[in-house]
Write a protein that holds these residues in place. Structure first.
Motif, PDB file in Angstrom:
ATOM      1  N   ARG A 541       0.834  -1.205   0.000  1.00 51.96           N
ATOM      2  CA  ARG A 541       0.000   0.000   0.000  1.00 51.96           C
ATOM      3  C   ARG A 541       0.868   1.254   0.000  1.00 51.96           C
ATOM      4  NH1 ARG A 541      -3.312   2.464   5.053  1.00 51.96           N
ATOM      5  NH2 ARG A 541      -1.152   2.540   5.752  1.00 51.96           N
ATOM      6  N   ASP A 542       1.857   1.292   0.879  1.00 54.22           N
ATOM      7  CA  ASP A 542       2.712   2.472   0.979  1.00 54.22           C
ATOM      8  C   ASP A 542       3.535   2.699  -0.283  1.00 54.22           C
ATOM      9  OD1 ASP A 542       1.719   2.864   3.491  1.00 54.22           O
ATOM     10  OD2 ASP A 542       3.446   2.006   4.542  1.00 54.22           O
ATOM     11  N   ALA A 543       3.815   1.607  -1.012  1.00 57.99           N
ATOM     12  CA  ALA A 543       4.603   1.725  -2.240  1.00 57.99           C
ATOM     13  C   ALA A 543       3.756   2.167  -3.425  1.00 57.99           C
ATOM     14  CB  ALA A 543       5.281   0.401  -2.550  1.00 57.99           C
ATOM     15  N   GLY A 544       2.439   2.323  -3.197  1.00 57.11           N
ATOM     16  CA  GLY A 544       1.561   2.716  -4.293  1.00 57.11           C
ATOM     17  C   GLY A 544       1.339   1.613  -5.307  1.00 57.11           C
ATOM     18  N   SER A 545       1.478   0.357  -4.866  1.00 53.58           N
ATOM     19  CA  SER A 545       1.310  -0.769  -5.777  1.00 53.58           C
ATOM     20  C   SER A 545      -0.106  -0.835  -6.317  1.00 53.58           C
ATOM     21  CB  SER A 545       1.646  -2.081  -5.069  1.00 53.58           C
ATOM     22  OG  SER A 545       2.973  -2.079  -4.601  1.00 53.58           O
ATOM     23  N   TYR A 546      -0.240  -1.474  -7.461  1.00 54.70           N
ATOM     24  CA  TYR A 546      -1.554  -1.666  -8.068  1.00 54.70           C
ATOM     25  C   TYR A 546      -2.393  -2.507  -7.115  1.00 54.70           C
ATOM     26  CZ  TYR A 546      -4.913  -2.472 -11.841  1.00 54.70           C
ATOM     27  OH  TYR A 546      -6.030  -2.499 -12.617  1.00 54.70           O
ATOM     28  N   PRO A 547      -3.442  -2.000  -6.517  1.00 52.06           N
ATOM     29  CA  PRO A 547      -4.096  -2.686  -5.389  1.00 52.06           C
ATOM     30  C   PRO A 547      -4.869  -3.934  -5.777  1.00 52.06           C
ATOM     31  CG  PRO A 547      -5.261  -0.667  -5.948  1.00 52.06           C
ATOM     32  CD  PRO A 547      -4.025  -0.674  -6.779  1.00 52.06           C
ATOM     33  N   TRP A 548      -5.440  -3.954  -6.987  1.00 53.80           N
ATOM     34  CA  TRP A 548      -6.316  -5.068  -7.322  1.00 53.80           C
ATOM     35  C   TRP A 548      -5.542  -6.372  -7.488  1.00 53.80           C
ATOM     36  CZ3 TRP A 548      -6.701  -0.122  -9.053  1.00 53.80           C
ATOM     37  CH2 TRP A 548      -7.863   0.575  -8.676  1.00 53.80           C
ATOM     38  N   SER A 549      -4.224  -6.283  -7.694  1.00 53.00           N
ATOM     39  CA  SER A 549      -3.431  -7.504  -7.842  1.00 53.00           C
ATOM     40  C   SER A 549      -3.278  -8.250  -6.524  1.00 53.00           C
ATOM     41  CB  SER A 549      -2.041  -7.169  -8.407  1.00 53.00           C
ATOM     42  OG  SER A 549      -1.344  -6.298  -7.531  1.00 53.00           O
ATOM     43  N   PHE A 550      -3.648  -7.624  -5.406  1.00 51.83           N
ATOM     44  CA  PHE A 550      -3.547  -8.270  -4.095  1.00 51.83           C
ATOM     45  C   PHE A 550      -4.919  -8.698  -3.559  1.00 51.83           C
ATOM     46  CE2 PHE A 550       0.161  -5.580  -4.504  1.00 51.83           C
ATOM     47  CZ  PHE A 550       1.186  -6.419  -4.091  1.00 51.83           C
ATOM     48  N   SER A 551      -5.936  -8.656  -4.415  1.00 54.22           N
ATOM     49  CA  SER A 551      -7.284  -8.971  -3.926  1.00 54.22           C
ATOM     50  C   SER A 551      -7.400 -10.425  -3.486  1.00 54.22           C
ATOM     51  CB  SER A 551      -8.324  -8.663  -5.011  1.00 54.22           C
ATOM     52  OG  SER A 551      -8.053  -9.413  -6.188  1.00 54.22           O
ATOM     53  N   GLY A 552      -6.683 -11.349  -4.162  1.00 54.29           N
ATOM     54  CA  GLY A 552      -6.743 -12.752  -3.763  1.00 54.29           C
ATOM     55  C   GLY A 552      -6.167 -12.979  -2.381  1.00 54.29           C
ATOM     56  N   ALA A 586      -5.828   4.267  -5.833  1.00 50.88           N
ATOM     57  CA  ALA A 586      -5.309   3.134  -5.064  1.00 50.88           C
ATOM     58  C   ALA A 586      -5.499   3.336  -3.562  1.00 50.88           C
ATOM     59  CB  ALA A 586      -3.819   2.930  -5.376  1.00 50.88           C
ATOM     60  N   GLY A 587      -5.307   4.574  -3.082  1.00 47.99           N
ATOM     61  CA  GLY A 587      -5.439   4.809  -1.647  1.00 47.99           C
ATOM     62  C   GLY A 587      -6.821   4.482  -1.133  1.00 47.99           C
ATOM     63  N   GLY A 588      -7.846   4.916  -1.873  1.00 46.93           N
ATOM     64  CA  GLY A 588      -9.211   4.614  -1.447  1.00 46.93           C
ATOM     65  C   GLY A 588      -9.507   3.131  -1.460  1.00 46.93           C
ATOM     66  N   TYR A 589      -8.985   2.435  -2.466  1.00 45.96           N
ATOM     67  CA  TYR A 589      -9.196   0.986  -2.531  1.00 45.96           C
ATOM     68  C   TYR A 589      -8.558   0.284  -1.339  1.00 45.96           C
ATOM     69  CZ  TYR A 589      -8.839  -3.872  -3.984  1.00 45.96           C
ATOM     70  OH  TYR A 589      -8.908  -5.232  -4.018  1.00 45.96           O
ATOM     71  N   TRP A 590      -7.278   0.669  -1.032  1.00 41.10           N
ATOM     72  CA  TRP A 590      -6.596   0.024   0.088  1.00 41.10           C
ATOM     73  C   TRP A 590      -7.349   0.271   1.399  1.00 41.10           C
ATOM     74  CZ3 TRP A 590      -3.345  -3.709  -0.261  1.00 41.10           C
ATOM     75  CH2 TRP A 590      -2.466  -3.822  -1.336  1.00 41.10           C
ATOM     76  N   ALA A 591      -7.814   1.498   1.633  1.00 42.03           N
ATOM     77  CA  ALA A 591      -8.554   1.787   2.861  1.00 42.03           C
ATOM     78  C   ALA A 591      -9.828   0.954   2.929  1.00 42.03           C
ATOM     79  CB  ALA A 591      -8.880   3.277   2.933  1.00 42.03           C
ATOM     80  N   GLU A 592     -10.511   0.862   1.795  1.00 44.29           N
ATOM     81  CA  GLU A 592     -11.747   0.079   1.741  1.00 44.29           C
ATOM     82  C   GLU A 592     -11.466  -1.399   2.005  1.00 44.29           C
ATOM     83  OE1 GLU A 592     -13.968  -0.648  -2.147  1.00 44.29           O
ATOM     84  OE2 GLU A 592     -14.984   1.114  -1.344  1.00 44.29           O
ATOM     85  N   ALA A 593     -10.385  -1.905   1.425  1.00 46.14           N
ATOM     86  CA  ALA A 593     -10.041  -3.316   1.610  1.00 46.14           C
ATOM     87  C   ALA A 593      -9.678  -3.612   3.058  1.00 46.14           C
ATOM     88  CB  ALA A 593      -8.875  -3.683   0.682  1.00 46.14           C
ATOM     89  N   PHE A 594      -8.913  -2.717   3.687  1.00 45.88           N
ATOM     90  CA  PHE A 594      -8.569  -2.937   5.091  1.00 45.88           C
ATOM     91  C   PHE A 594      -9.793  -2.806   5.998  1.00 45.88           C
ATOM     92  CE2 PHE A 594      -4.037  -2.101   3.895  1.00 45.88           C
ATOM     93  CZ  PHE A 594      -3.528  -3.283   4.417  1.00 45.88           C
ATOM     94  N   GLN A 595     -10.724  -1.904   5.659  1.00 43.05           N
ATOM     95  CA  GLN A 595     -11.969  -1.803   6.433  1.00 43.05           C
ATOM     96  C   GLN A 595     -12.766  -3.106   6.339  1.00 43.05           C
ATOM     97  OE1 GLN A 595     -13.914   1.643   4.817  1.00 43.05           O
ATOM     98  NE2 GLN A 595     -12.316   3.048   5.520  1.00 43.05           N
ATOM     99  N   ARG A 596     -12.824  -3.674   5.127  1.00 40.03           N
ATOM    100  CA  ARG A 596     -13.536  -4.944   4.961  1.00 40.03           C
ATOM    101  C   ARG A 596     -12.838  -6.055   5.729  1.00 40.03           C
ATOM    102  NH1 ARG A 596     -13.488  -4.942  -0.069  1.00 40.03           N
ATOM    103  NH2 ARG A 596     -11.678  -6.271  -0.412  1.00 40.03           N
ATOM    104  N   LEU A 597     -11.504  -6.050   5.720  1.00 37.15           N
ATOM    105  CA  LEU A 597     -10.754  -7.062   6.460  1.00 37.15           C
ATOM    106  C   LEU A 597     -11.047  -6.976   7.952  1.00 37.15           C
ATOM    107  CD1 LEU A 597      -8.589  -9.229   6.745  1.00 37.15           C
ATOM    108  CD2 LEU A 597      -6.844  -7.432   6.616  1.00 37.15           C
ATOM    109  N   VAL A 598     -11.025  -5.774   8.500  1.00 35.08           N
ATOM    110  CA  VAL A 598     -11.269  -5.611   9.930  1.00 35.08           C
ATOM    111  C   VAL A 598     -12.692  -6.004  10.299  1.00 35.08           C
ATOM    112  CG1 VAL A 598     -11.437  -3.912  11.791  1.00 35.08           C
ATOM    113  CG2 VAL A 598      -9.484  -3.862  10.244  1.00 35.08           C
ATOM    114  N   SER A 599     -13.667  -5.563   9.506  1.00 34.73           N
ATOM    115  CA  SER A 599     -15.066  -5.905   9.822  1.00 34.73           C
ATOM    116  C   SER A 599     -15.298  -7.404   9.691  1.00 34.73           C
ATOM    117  CB  SER A 599     -16.019  -5.127   8.911  1.00 34.73           C
ATOM    118  OG  SER A 599     -15.770  -5.423   7.545  1.00 34.73           O
ATOM    119  N   THR A 600     -14.623  -8.060   8.744  1.00 32.99           N
ATOM    120  CA  THR A 600     -14.765  -9.512   8.597  1.00 32.99           C
ATOM    121  C   THR A 600     -14.152 -10.246   9.783  1.00 32.99           C
ATOM    122  OG1 THR A 600     -14.698  -9.311   6.177  1.00 32.99           O
ATOM    123  CG2 THR A 600     -14.277 -11.485   7.106  1.00 32.99           C
ATOM    124  N   LEU A 601     -12.993  -9.790  10.241  1.00 30.71           N
ATOM    125  CA  LEU A 601     -12.356 -10.428  11.393  1.00 30.71           C
ATOM    126  C   LEU A 601     -13.231 -10.294  12.638  1.00 30.71           C
ATOM    127  CD1 LEU A 601      -8.616  -9.341  10.930  1.00 30.71           C
ATOM    128  CD2 LEU A 601      -9.660 -11.544  10.381  1.00 30.71           C
TER     129      LEU A 601
END
Length: 619
Positions: A541-552, A586-601
């Motif tokens: 995330r901090d490196a600005g990587s393409y976020p969708w490649s980490f969805s799996g 990418a920043g918004g996607y990463w924040a959204e993905a981490f929010q989903r991860l936390v709510s799922t946990l």
């Protein structure tokens, strides 16, 4: 309902959806009566709800519909002057209407009647059936009562959670961004595994939805059917859509005799259906392996080749040296597949005669050359595949693009007990052996065969040697030539050691190649592995990587990360400052993905608490 006519009776009546009006007028109004449009069916269906206007002089026989159960029964039957039935599903009727009866005539053409008329009358009959909510069927015996389920009742909060999980059938597969809400259908397998671990019974009212979910997802079936219990099989016998449950159950859901009841066992083995015999053999093999083998040996010569293969495969359970004589006999079977399976099973017995024969052949091909400055492994692959090799399971013809000699060598080494090599190669350990250079370009072939042997023989020491250190360049040992092979080698290690290796791999190489390796790690992930995954995601995330490649990987983390890690992720929920070279949004996607991860946990933690509760049962 009974006596529903295909035409109104001779007296003017105001029906309550029990008289089916004629559809001739609709057919005549069409400029091409042979191509009845789909809306003609709708017209016929809509008209039948109103009263019948005026008498008719039709002499057609009535349609007799007996109320059957919802589980099945024949389609509507219309009898005409020819007395031949018309039977079709609603989908077939719509297809015929769309294509036209010239191109798709009714299944049975009734004498003296035009095809469009037959189609529309059948549609009217089918519509009454659909509106009534019951499938027409012949009168049948009332089904037996559903069996009792003696397991403890599910706690009320957990029952409500199950209803919610089953109601969410989308599975998050609609494409595009998933949002920050947990994917409930992806949590259902984990919920079922936990409920089965507690030994709870499924609430009866959830069984239809549970069976529907298992019907759509084969990966759910073992856990879903275990949780549903005996009532799932009872329901499956009443609804064709759920027949998969009978196919999945041992013996098609039939009760198997006790191993002590020799007469019943023999009767079922001699007279039972194939599925029942397979289930019987598997059950006996798990409890009394010798009895199962003796049962199979008694009828082996009379079994079909495809049946022999299935029966032989059941010997994997409880495989022991006592099975060797029978398996040696199977090496002479007429079926190549049976011979290959027998050879594979024998090669898993290090002390078997076949393993000894394979070891002698492989040892003649592989040796240590000490004439140079440092020892090397030399390979002289077989020049032919003789009848003895073929009898022992070596396939003579290689796959397309593969050389014959390398193909034969690989099979010999794979079937050789790994304990052969330290003595053959100078008393070296597996780690020292795989570190030796191999001449003439044979290293890849030899090490790949050792990888397959380590997996087949579940040898952890050889797996460690072939895997190498996770921090090594390209993260692979000399024989781990692909991610698939590394994953198989990892599966032979203990869960903790496996997780530590993958954590070290991720810490060195990141997540780009870790998905397949994470799939073999125990759930929930260990603390070191969980931290490695979260740290790697944060770095990406901090490196600005393409976020969708980490969805799996993110999806795996939602299901496998320890829920206790949720508090540590709170600092990752904010939208980060985007770098100039970062992917747009990418920043918004990463924040959204981490929010989903936390709510799922947190949801998974709540699920575990609910299943452990001792509150009063019920919904």
């Amino acid at each position: 309902m009974s006596g529903i006519p295909t035409r109104a009776s001779n007296s003017n009546t105001a029906t309550n959806d029990t008289s089916i009006p004629t559809a001739q007028a609709d057919a005549a109004a069409s400029p091409d009566s042979s191509a009845a449009p789909a809306n003609a069916i709708s017209t016929a269906r809509d008209r039948q709800a109103g009263p019948t206007a005026g008498p008719t002089t039709s002499t057609e026989a009535p349609v007799s519909l007996a109320c059957g159960n919802t589980a099945g029964g024949p389609a509507p039957v219309a009898a005409g002057s020819g007395g031949a039935p018309f039977s079709s599903s609603w989908e077939d009727l719509v297809t015929a209407a769309l294509l036209g009866t010239d191109r798709r005539p009714p299944a049975v053409a009734l004498s003296g009647r035009e095809a469009p008329v037959v189609l529309l009358d059948a549609a009217a009959v089918a519509t009454v059936r659909r509106r009534a909510g019951l499938r027409p069927a012949r009168v049948a015996r009332r089904p037996e009562r559903a069996p009792e389920d003696p397991r403890p009742v599910l706690p009320s909060a957990a029952a409500r959670r199950l209803t919610m999980l089953l109601a969410d059938r989308s599975g998050g597969a609609g494409g595009g961004r998933r949002g920050s809400s947990p994917d409930l259908m992806e949590l259902l397998p984990q919920w079922l595994a936990a409920a089965n671990a507690h030994g709870y019974a499924a609430p009866p009212q959830t069984l239809p939805a549970l069976l529907d979910a298992a019907r759509g997802r084969t990966d759910l079936r073992p856990a879903a059917l275990a949780f549903a219990g005996p009532r799932a099989l009872w329901l499956a016998r009443l609804n064709a859509d759920w027949r998969f449950a009978l196919r999945s159950a041992p013996g098609g859901g039939a009760a198997l005799p006790d191993a002590e009841d020799g007469e019943a066992v023999q009767r079922l083995w001699q007279e039972g259906l194939f599925a029942e015999r397979v289930a019987l053999l598997a059950a006996l093999r798990a409890r009394t392996p010798a009895l199962a083998r003796e049962l199979l040996a008694a009828t082996w010569a009379t079994e079909r080749a495809e049946d022999r293969l299935m029966f032989l495969d059941s010997l994997r359970t409880g495989l022991s040296p006592e099975d060797e004589p029978f398996l040696e006999q199977a090496l002479g079977d007429r079926s190549r597949n049976v011979r290959a399976t027998a050879a594979e099973l024998l090669s898993a017995l290090p002390g078997s005669a076949l393993a000894g024969r394979m070891a002698a052949r492989a040892a003649a091909c592989v040796a240590v050359d000490r004439t140079g400055n440092s020892p090397t492994i030399t390979v002289e692959a077989p020049h032919e595949c003789d009848p003895g090799m073929e009898r022992d399971g070596v396939a003579a013809k290689p796959p397309t693009g593969r050389g014959e000699r390398s193909w034969w060598l690989g099979q010999l080494v794979e079937a050789t007990p790994l304990g052969t090599w330290p003595a053959r190669l100078g008393g070296r350990t597996p780690r020292q052996i795989v570190a030796l250079p191999v001449t003439d370009g044979w290293q890849g072939e030899l090490h790949a065969a050792w990888c397959r042997a380590a997996v087949r023989q579940q040898d952890a020491e050889w797996s460690r040697a072939l895997l190498g250190a996770p921090s090594a360049p390209e993260a692979g040992g000399p024989g781990a030539v692909s991610l698939a092979e590394r994953a198989k080698l990892l599966a032979t290690l203990e869960a903790g050691e496996r997780a530590d290796w993958v954590a070290g791999f991720i810490a060195t190489h990141g997540l780009s190649e870790a998905f397949q390796l994470l799939g073999v790690c125990a759930v929930p992930w260990s603390a070191p592995l969980g931290r490695a995954v979260v740290d790697a995601l944060n770095i990406a995330r901090d490196a600005g990587s393409y976020p969708w490649s980490f969805s799996g990987v993110m999806g795996l983390a939602e299901r496998c990360l320890d829920p206790a890690e949720a508090a540590r992720l709170d600092g990752l929920l904010a939208i980060p400052d985007e770098r100039e070279d970062a992917s747009p949004g990418a920043g918004g996607y990463w924040a959204e993905a981490f929010q989903r991860l936390v709510s799922t946990l947190r949801l998974r933690a709540a699920m575990a608490t609910e299943l452990s509760a001792t509150s009063p049962p019920g919904v």
